[in-house]
Design an enzyme around this catalytic site. Sequence first.
Site, PDB file in Angstrom:
ATOM      1  N   GLU A  48      47.703  38.740  39.421  1.00  0.00           N
ATOM      2  CA  GLU A  48      47.252  38.938  39.845  1.00  0.00           C
ATOM      3  C   GLU A  48      48.368  37.547  40.116  1.00  0.00           C
ATOM      4  O   GLU A  48      48.043  36.113  40.607  1.00  0.00           O
ATOM      5  CB  GLU A  48      45.911  38.305  40.162  1.00  0.00           C
ATOM      6  CG  GLU A  48      45.416  38.101  41.111  1.00  0.00           C
ATOM      7  CD  GLU A  48      43.586  37.562  42.010  1.00  0.00           C
ATOM      8  OE1 GLU A  48      43.181  37.567  42.393  1.00  0.00           O
ATOM      9  OE2 GLU A  48      43.142  37.271  40.005  1.00  0.00           O
ATOM     10  N   LYS A  62      47.146  42.924  41.308  1.00  0.00           N
ATOM     11  CA  LYS A  62      46.520  42.396  42.176  1.00  0.00           C
ATOM     12  C   LYS A  62      46.595  41.238  43.035  1.00  0.00           C
ATOM     13  O   LYS A  62      47.454  40.856  43.036  1.00  0.00           O
ATOM     14  CB  LYS A  62      44.954  41.432  41.306  1.00  0.00           C
ATOM     15  CG  LYS A  62      44.035  41.111  42.475  1.00  0.00           C
ATOM     16  CD  LYS A  62      42.992  41.203  41.642  1.00  0.00           C
ATOM     17  CE  LYS A  62      41.530  40.691  42.353  1.00  0.00           C
ATOM     18  NZ  LYS A  62      40.562  40.274  41.980  1.00  0.00           N
TER      19      LYS A  62
END
Length: 295
Positions: A176, A213
């Site tokens: 992420e 992500k």
Amino acid sequence: MNAIQLEQMKSGKGFIAALDQSGGSTPKALKNYGINDDAWKTDEEMFDLVHQMRTRVIKAPAFKGDRIIAAILFENTMNRKIDDMYTADYLWEKKHVVPILKVDKGLAPLENGVQVMKPIPGLDDLLKQAQKRHIFGTKMRSVVKEFNEAGIKKIADQQFEIAKRIISYGLVPIIEPEVDIHAAEKAKCEEVLKKYLKEDLAKLSKDQKVIFKLTIPTVTNFYADLMTDERVVRVVALSGGYTQDDACKKLAQNHGMIASFSRALLQGLSAKQSDADFDKMLKASVDKIYEASIK
């Protein structure tokens, strides 16, 4: 790696619920839920309250695998129980929701336009614990605040360096590297970030799997090419501070990208609501985010 869970992560219809607020963000999460910081005296009491909140969310009728394919947990939540079952076991066995664990320890100070992850002491022990608790994968976050090529490269390289350690334990890492939605050159940041993510991705073997992500991109469908790589299980979107309406609207335009929302999922939920009102509000949010994720 659980093959049934891997297939659900790859092709399941729905989204990922991010229930991983950790020590630093827990007071804010509780305040949004209607519980002020005078409601606890110790960290343990605070974590008791947030676990009650998460338990209420997870046990709600709308929270199940036909809409929510996975849920991200904080370490403290992983080691707690729901109805005498460890949280990850409850999620999978009762709700058919894949359990994922946040492993990072927060962000380092801003340098070269980015915040890399702080060191993660005891990561190997945590990953062994995750195996024991039947966790499928992990999540770790860093942030790009402004355009700086060297900083963005450092973010990508750090994420992949730790991802390879996580993969060695049979877990699937969620990488992420958030691009701040307020970054002045957001599209340019995303362009350079993707370049370095693809470079690092190319160094993995086809058996080494990751999930990305990412912030919903400025350029619609910008991450479509990442989705076709055999090493990429899924590309998911963070809400990044957008309201639920805005996040869903932007997500729906990016085909194949699914939500992994936290604040946007829990928006409007309150400790003071009756169970009926709470369940109704959560169902409305789940349905809305689900519809945006399957576009």
